[in-house]
Design a protein around this motif. Structure first.
Motif, short mmCIF file in Angstrom:
data_model
loop_
_atom_site.label_atom_id
_atom_site.label_comp_id
_atom_site.label_asym_id
_atom_site.label_seq_id
_atom_site.Cartn_x
_atom_site.Cartn_y
_atom_site.Cartn_z
N CYS A 5 -10.39 -7.26 35.79
CA CYS A 5 -11.20 -8.35 36.32
C CYS A 5 -12.41 -7.86 37.12
O CYS A 5 -13.45 -8.50 37.12
CB CYS A 5 -10.36 -9.26 37.21
SG CYS A 5 -8.93 -10.00 36.39
N LEU A 64 -18.16 -10.45 39.73
CA LEU A 64 -17.73 -10.39 38.34
C LEU A 64 -16.40 -11.08 38.14
O LEU A 64 -16.19 -11.81 37.17
CB LEU A 64 -17.63 -8.92 37.90
CG LEU A 64 -17.18 -8.69 36.45
CD1 LEU A 64 -18.23 -9.23 35.48
CD2 LEU A 64 -16.94 -7.21 36.20
N ALA A 65 -15.46 -10.87 39.07
CA ALA A 65 -14.15 -11.49 38.96
C ALA A 65 -14.22 -13.00 39.09
O ALA A 65 -13.33 -13.72 38.62
CB ALA A 65 -13.20 -10.92 40.02
N GLU A 124 -16.72 -14.83 37.85
CA GLU A 124 -17.40 -15.39 36.69
C GLU A 124 -16.36 -15.98 35.72
O GLU A 124 -15.43 -15.29 35.31
CB GLU A 124 -18.19 -14.30 35.96
CG GLU A 124 -19.49 -13.91 36.63
CD GLU A 124 -20.60 -14.90 36.36
OE1 GLU A 124 -20.37 -15.88 35.61
OE2 GLU A 124 -21.71 -14.68 36.89
N THR A 178 -15.38 -13.88 32.76
CA THR A 178 -14.46 -12.77 32.96
C THR A 178 -13.04 -13.21 32.64
O THR A 178 -12.31 -12.53 31.91
CB THR A 178 -14.54 -12.24 34.40
OG1 THR A 178 -15.86 -11.71 34.61
CG2 THR A 178 -13.53 -11.14 34.66
N CYS A 179 -12.64 -14.36 33.14
CA CYS A 179 -11.32 -14.92 32.81
C CYS A 179 -11.26 -15.22 31.31
O CYS A 179 -10.22 -15.04 30.67
CB CYS A 179 -11.06 -16.19 33.60
SG CYS A 179 -11.22 -15.99 35.39
N GLN A 191 -12.39 -13.66 28.87
CA GLN A 191 -12.14 -12.53 27.97
C GLN A 191 -10.75 -12.63 27.35
O GLN A 191 -10.54 -12.20 26.22
CB GLN A 191 -12.25 -11.21 28.73
CG GLN A 191 -13.64 -10.88 29.23
CD GLN A 191 -13.61 -9.62 30.08
OE1 GLN A 191 -14.03 -8.56 29.65
NE2 GLN A 191 -13.11 -9.75 31.29
#
Length: 425
Positions: free
Chosen positions: A192, A202-203, A205, A208-209, A211
């Protein structure tokens, strides 16, 4: 000796102060690429690493230089040194860990790791595909303590059916967030946060989840992007402060929710957690959803997040409507399961997985479309409740009933029960 007048001293102090203030103002206008440089100590500590990696893998050096770790004085060896249970290797005068795990992050982020360790992102994620493969007895015991029955299980039959190549390149790419490590830990935080950026932003966003939380069997990112929450995030993205301190996060930073806002954040004083299931009430991923052991507490915690934007009656009405979809979906899935169970009881199907087309239909019915309808209901994705959910449930139930009739007709004709490898439709 001539005396210095008060006026002269005052003017000197005033001019000195003005010069300092002017210097600070000028510095504040400098681009971050000039001001956000690592400290001298950090340069000394990491200089030898950067000397080579700036030539060989230059991007990771720049990612690290821009990270919060660099700003806080963390150096390469702080993360890359081998810990107990990790295989060391010699590398150009340094002793490094051959591979990093969540244990390395837990040196500083112990609370976050303990929360993650209790979550379904840890042991249950890996076991969902691989069963007990790779777990130590201690890791199995720990996983079963928090998730009874979800670790001691056989490998998933889809992975067995598709084979090792598909499993390792496909399923593992997401499910290794909970892969057991030889050092006793689970997974890696970089799934993450990324390796050298180590980024909170980034975590946070949604992509990101997304993906992993995407596709027909867990289409959360597609549902989010269709929902009003997702539309607001897209429209207002430039106003979000995704780098905000998690313990000081407000609705000024997050004026509309992302995945992490609802499931993990400490929005306006709420408890921060790295267990994204802590605020959930139901096992939505299951064929027939049941209440989680801590479901009442989870529901109340999630409702506290909802109340940051919505009125109490709106929140209660939303949950009531979503749970109606859940119960309706449970009934539809249970009905399909009963059809297949009756065929087994009649000796027309055996217990082996995926050796007859009707078993694929039963699996797709709940694993794709049952899940989708339930997630759509709880995430505000109307199209996923309807066309990607209930319509497909109805279509596959019709197909399943037709196949059951054919099996019974063939059984009465003396063709006997279906056995593994039987190619009959």
């Amino acid at each position: 000796m001539p005396s210095v007048s008060f006026k002269s001293v005052f003017i000197a102090v005033l001019l000195g102060t003005a010069i300092i203030v002017a210097a600070l103002l000028v510095n504040s206008r400098r681009p971050s690429v000039e001001t956000a440089q690592p400290s001298a100590d950090l340069v000394r500590a990491t200089g030898k690493c950067a000397e080579c990696h700036a030539r060989e893998t230059s991007a990771v050096v720049h990612q690290f230089e821009r990270s919060r770790h660099a700003a806080r004085g963390v150096n390469c060896l702080d993360c890359h040194k081998p810990l107990e249970g990790q295989q060391p290797m010699e590398h150009r005068g340094f002793t490094l860990a051959r591979s990093l795990t969540a244990k390395n992050c837990a040196q500083c982020h112990a609370t976050e790791y303990e929360q993650f360790e209790r979550s379904r992102h840890a042991a249950p994620s890996w076991a969902a595909v691989r069963g007990t493969q790779g777990f130590s007895p201690e890791q199995i015991e720990l996983g079963e303590r928090f998730h009874p029955g979800w670790i001691k299980r056989p490998p998933h039959p889809v992975g067995v059916l598709e084979g090792e190549v598909a499993t390792s390149s496909g399923c593992d790419a997401c499910h290794d967030i909970g892969k057991p490590n030889a050092d006793g830990s689970f997974g890696t935080c970089t799934e993450c946060h990324a390796r050298h950026s180590t980024s909170v932003a980034l975590a946070r966003e949604p992509r990101t989840c997304g993906q992993c939380h995407m596709g027909p069997d867990h289409s959360q990112i597609e549902i989010f992007e269709e929902s009003k929450h997702g539309v607001l995030f897209t429209a207002q993205r430039e106003h979000f402060n995704l780098n905000a301190n998690p313990k000081q996060l407000t609705t000024v930073d997050m004026p509309a929710p992302t995945c992490s806002t609802c499931h993990m954040s400490g929005l306006e004083g709420l408890k921060v957690t790295h267990n994204p299931g802590e605020r959930l009430a139901w096992y939505l991923f299951a064929p027939v959803s049941t209440r989680r052991p801590e479901g009442n507490s989870g529901e109340q915690q999630m409702k506290e997040v909802c109340l940051k934007c919505h009125a109490h009656t709106q929140v209660e009405n939303f949950y009531t409507a979503a749970e109606k979809v859940l119960q309706n979906t449970n009934e539809r899935v249970k009905g399909a399961q009963d059809v297949v169970a009756a065929l087994r009881k009649e000796g027309l199907l055996d217990d082996a997985p995926f050796n007859h087309p009707i078993k694929f239909v039963e699996f797709d019915l709940w694993h794709y479309f049952g899940r989708t309808a339930k997630h759509g209901a709880f995430m505000g994705g109307a199209d996923f409740v309807q066309w990607h959910g209930n319509y497909e449930l109805a279509r596959l139930r019709n197909e399943l009933d037709s196949m059951a009739e054919e099996l019974r007709a063939k059984g009465k004709g003396g063709s006997g029960p279906v056995t593994p490898g039987d190619a009959r439709p």
